[in-house]
Design a protein around this motif. Structure first.
Motif, PDB file in Angstrom:
ATOM      1  N   ASN A   1      -1.299 -26.433  17.185  1.00  0.00           N
ATOM      2  CA  ASN A   1      -0.176 -26.888  16.597  1.00  0.00           C
ATOM      3  C   ASN A   1       1.002 -26.189  17.009  1.00  0.00           C
ATOM      4  O   ASN A   1       1.015 -25.198  17.460  1.00  0.00           O
ATOM      5  CB  ASN A   1      -0.503 -27.070  15.180  1.00  0.00           C
ATOM      6  CG  ASN A   1      -0.707 -25.799  14.543  1.00  0.00           C
ATOM      7  OD1 ASN A   1       0.223 -24.850  14.831  1.00  0.00           O
ATOM      8  ND2 ASN A   1      -1.472 -25.533  13.738  1.00  0.00           N
TER       9      ASN A   1
ATOM     10  N   PHE B   1       3.244 -24.642  15.310  1.00  0.00           N
ATOM     11  CA  PHE B   1       3.559 -23.531  14.702  1.00  0.00           C
ATOM     12  C   PHE B   1       2.960 -22.623  15.401  1.00  0.00           C
ATOM     13  O   PHE B   1       3.302 -21.292  15.662  1.00  0.00           O
ATOM     14  CB  PHE B   1       3.180 -23.599  13.314  1.00  0.00           C
ATOM     15  CG  PHE B   1       3.046 -22.438  12.436  1.00  0.00           C
ATOM     16  CD1 PHE B   1       4.379 -21.517  12.289  1.00  0.00           C
ATOM     17  CD2 PHE B   1       1.905 -21.689  11.986  1.00  0.00           C
ATOM     18  CE1 PHE B   1       4.317 -20.463  11.609  1.00  0.00           C
ATOM     19  CE2 PHE B   1       1.994 -20.547  11.524  1.00  0.00           C
ATOM     20  CZ  PHE B   1       3.054 -19.857  11.101  1.00  0.00           C
TER      21      PHE B   1
ATOM     22  N   THR C   1      -0.524 -21.239   8.019  1.00  0.00           N
ATOM     23  CA  THR C   1       0.832 -22.098   8.022  1.00  0.00           C
ATOM     24  C   THR C   1       1.814 -20.994   7.803  1.00  0.00           C
ATOM     25  O   THR C   1       1.868 -20.056   7.531  1.00  0.00           O
ATOM     26  CB  THR C   1       0.452 -22.925   6.797  1.00  0.00           C
ATOM     27  OG1 THR C   1       0.777 -22.065   5.457  1.00  0.00           O
ATOM     28  CG2 THR C   1      -0.714 -23.547   6.545  1.00  0.00           C
TER      29      THR C   1
ATOM     30  N   SER D   1       8.786 -18.040   9.788  1.00  0.00           N
ATOM     31  CA  SER D   1       8.136 -18.693   8.849  1.00  0.00           C
ATOM     32  C   SER D   1       8.798 -18.966   7.597  1.00  0.00           C
ATOM     33  O   SER D   1       8.645 -19.814   7.040  1.00  0.00           O
ATOM     34  CB  SER D   1       6.763 -17.656   8.803  1.00  0.00           C
ATOM     35  OG  SER D   1       6.139 -17.494   9.861  1.00  0.00           O
TER      36      SER D   1
ATOM     37  N   LEU E   1      11.425 -21.442   8.482  1.00  0.00           N
ATOM     38  CA  LEU E   1      10.706 -22.924   8.683  1.00  0.00           C
ATOM     39  C   LEU E   1      10.585 -23.416   7.033  1.00  0.00           C
ATOM     40  O   LEU E   1      10.464 -24.420   6.749  1.00  0.00           O
ATOM     41  CB  LEU E   1       9.308 -22.541   9.375  1.00  0.00           C
ATOM     42  CG  LEU E   1       9.515 -22.349  10.982  1.00  0.00           C
ATOM     43  CD1 LEU E   1       8.365 -22.147  11.380  1.00  0.00           C
ATOM     44  CD2 LEU E   1      10.449 -23.740  11.448  1.00  0.00           C
ATOM     45  N   THR E   2       9.988 -22.413   6.099  1.00  0.00           N
ATOM     46  CA  THR E   2       9.674 -22.807   4.886  1.00  0.00           C
ATOM     47  C   THR E   2      10.827 -23.530   4.059  1.00  0.00           C
ATOM     48  O   THR E   2      10.776 -24.356   3.213  1.00  0.00           O
ATOM     49  CB  THR E   2       8.872 -21.583   4.207  1.00  0.00           C
ATOM     50  OG1 THR E   2       7.710 -21.299   4.760  1.00  0.00           O
ATOM     51  CG2 THR E   2       8.488 -22.120   2.795  1.00  0.00           C
TER      52      THR E   2
ATOM     53  N   PHE F   1      13.266 -26.220   6.813  1.00  0.00           N
ATOM     54  CA  PHE F   1      12.554 -27.362   7.662  1.00  0.00           C
ATOM     55  C   PHE F   1      11.447 -27.730   6.829  1.00  0.00           C
ATOM     56  O   PHE F   1      10.570 -28.493   7.557  1.00  0.00           O
ATOM     57  CB  PHE F   1      12.389 -27.001   9.102  1.00  0.00           C
ATOM     58  CG  PHE F   1      13.624 -26.462  10.010  1.00  0.00           C
ATOM     59  CD1 PHE F   1      14.430 -27.581  10.337  1.00  0.00           C
ATOM     60  CD2 PHE F   1      13.889 -25.189   9.943  1.00  0.00           C
ATOM     61  CE1 PHE F   1      15.575 -26.994  10.884  1.00  0.00           C
ATOM     62  CE2 PHE F   1      15.062 -24.721  10.791  1.00  0.00           C
ATOM     63  CZ  PHE F   1      16.072 -25.597  11.134  1.00  0.00           C
TER      64      PHE F   1
ATOM     65  N   GLY G   1       8.472 -26.212   6.073  1.00  0.00           N
ATOM     66  CA  GLY G   1       7.299 -25.904   6.792  1.00  0.00           C
ATOM     67  C   GLY G   1       7.118 -26.587   8.129  1.00  0.00           C
ATOM     68  O   GLY G   1       5.811 -26.109   8.496  1.00  0.00           O
ATOM     69  N   GLU G   2       7.830 -27.151   8.576  1.00  0.00           N
ATOM     70  CA  GLU G   2       7.583 -27.757   9.887  1.00  0.00           C
ATOM     71  C   GLU G   2       8.459 -27.202  10.886  1.00  0.00           C
ATOM     72  O   GLU G   2       9.586 -26.725  10.648  1.00  0.00           O
ATOM     73  CB  GLU G   2       7.896 -29.378   9.726  1.00  0.00           C
ATOM     74  CG  GLU G   2       6.986 -30.255   8.673  1.00  0.00           C
ATOM     75  CD  GLU G   2       5.523 -30.286   9.067  1.00  0.00           C
ATOM     76  OE1 GLU G   2       5.348 -30.213  10.521  1.00  0.00           O
ATOM     77  OE2 GLU G   2       4.698 -30.232   8.321  1.00  0.00           O
ATOM     78  N   VAL G   3       7.973 -27.181  12.220  1.00  0.00           N
ATOM     79  CA  VAL G   3       8.549 -26.778  13.309  1.00  0.00           C
ATOM     80  C   VAL G   3       9.497 -27.898  13.841  1.00  0.00           C
ATOM     81  O   VAL G   3       9.061 -29.107  14.243  1.00  0.00           O
ATOM     82  CB  VAL G   3       7.686 -26.340  14.474  1.00  0.00           C
ATOM     83  CG1 VAL G   3       8.594 -25.946  15.737  1.00  0.00           C
ATOM     84  CG2 VAL G   3       6.742 -25.345  14.050  1.00  0.00           C
TER      85      VAL G   3
END
Length: 374
Positions: A150, A152, A182, A215, A218-219, A222, A224-226
């Motif tokens: 994925n 990430f 994750t 990480s 991103l959390t 965004f 938790g999404e790239v």
């Protein structure tokens, strides 16, 4: 009739006697004048003759290229001699370019046609695109050699690949992603535990700080999404344009040029650009190709740099684009010796020398499992 004086004819005789010297003097002056005129005419004729003779001699000297010596010192003083004409200078012709044929000498034979530094823009674009087409035939299955499932995982693996091999990263990330699958999990991880996992990759403390930091970003920023935008990716800790383009091109299908050490070395060897700054290299090379080719171009160049066009010992004699490479000859040109320099990694054996890329196609022409797979 003459005037008579008191004594008759005597006056006339005396006047005649007095006039005679005058006439004589006049005659003498006339003779002198005539003599002077004769001398003047002779002098003029002599001067003209002398000038004519000197001019003739000068003309003869110019024609023959050598002046005659005077008969005596006196004549040398009277008639100036023409200067001796200097011998003709040796004409030096500037040598033509090395590519031009020299008369009477056979042109040197070269294995590869070298591209001049001053090639036109059109010629450069054509040569660059032809190199990419040739590499596409040699590496039809070129892809990022980092294992990921994925965006990430690809993002983290790309950050970890700095100053180490993709193979080493592929040996390290399975344990990391198994424990922290994750961004939320890795953001809450104990740094010491992450450092222990990443120790084989080198610079493990700095890399631990980067992957935990990105990480968290991103959390928090965004969900938790790239993100799929360049301007968002480069704001993440440890992420530069190179890493961002790897993610955009291979996880989101958005074209980008990955300027790593292999890419920089090869495009300079091929004289696509003389820039040394990665951002300027990206701009210069990107202008040579359509945007849709950028991602695959990056894979082709990087694969070629890892397998054939090495930094210290490029295998020139086994290179499929040797006729298009201005740097041909920097490495081994003997085909048999060059084949021994080819490097392909597969199955966890770094530096193992295997068969050329075409050997990894099955009988139907379908790409075999990618290099780096088990």
């Amino acid at each position: 009739m003459g005037e008579q004086g008191p004594d008759g004819g005597k006056k006339t005789a005396k006047a005649t006697k007095r006039a005679a010297p005058v006439k004589k003097a006049t005659a003498e002056k006339g003779a002198v004048s005539e003599s002077a005129a004769k001398k003047t005419g002779a002098a003029k004729r002599t001067g003209v003759a002398k000038k004519t003779g000197v001019a003739k001699k000068t003309a003869d000297v110019e024609k023959t290229g050598a002046a005659e010596k005077p008969a005596s010192a006196a004549s040398a003083r009277k008639a100036p001699l023409a200067k001796k004409s200097a011998p003709p200078k040796k004409v030096t012709v500037a040598p033509k370019k090395a590519t031009a044929a020299v008369k009477g000498v056979a042109p040197a034979k070269t294995v590869a046609a070298r591209s001049p530094r001053d090639e036109s823009r059109t010629a450069l674009v054509r040569r660059a695109r032809r190199i990419n087409r040739e590499l596409a035939e040699v590496y039809p299955y070129a892809h990022p050699e980092l294992d990921f499932e994925n965006p990430f995982q690809l993002l983290v693996a790309t950050v970890l690949s700095a100053q180490t091999t993709d193979l080493r990263v592929n040996q390290t990330t399975p344990a990391l992603f198994a424990k922290y699958p994750t961004p939320e999990d890795l953001a809450a991880a104990n740094p010491e535990e992450v450092e222990e996992i990443l120790r084989p990759c080198g610079f493990f403390r700095a890399k631990t700080k980067s992957v935990i930091g990105l990480s968290k970003a991103l959390t928090e920023d965004f969900g938790g999404e790239v993100p799929g935008r360049l301007e968002d990716l480069v704001k993440l800790p440890g992420v530069g344009r190179k890493t961002a383009f790897v993610v955009l091109g291979n996880a989101f299908g958005r074209p980008g040029i990955t300027v790593d050490t292999h890419f920089q070395r090869l495009v300079r060897r091929w004289q696509w650009t003389e820039e040394t700054d990665p951002d300027k290299i990206e701009a210069a090379v990107g202008a040579l190709f359509p945007k849709s080719d950028w991602t695959d171009l990056s894979h082709h160049v990087i694969w070629h740099g890892r397998r054939i066009c090495h930094a210290r010992k490029p295998a020139c004699g086994a290179c499929p684009i040797a006729p298009l490479c201005p740097a041909y000859g920097e490495g081994e040109t003997d085909p048999e010796k060059a084949k021994k320099l080819l490097k392909y990694e597969k199955g966890g054996f770094p530096g193992q020398r295997l068969k050329p890329p075409q050997a990894y196609l099955d009988a139907g022409g379908t790409p075999a499992p990618p290099l780096g797979a088990g």
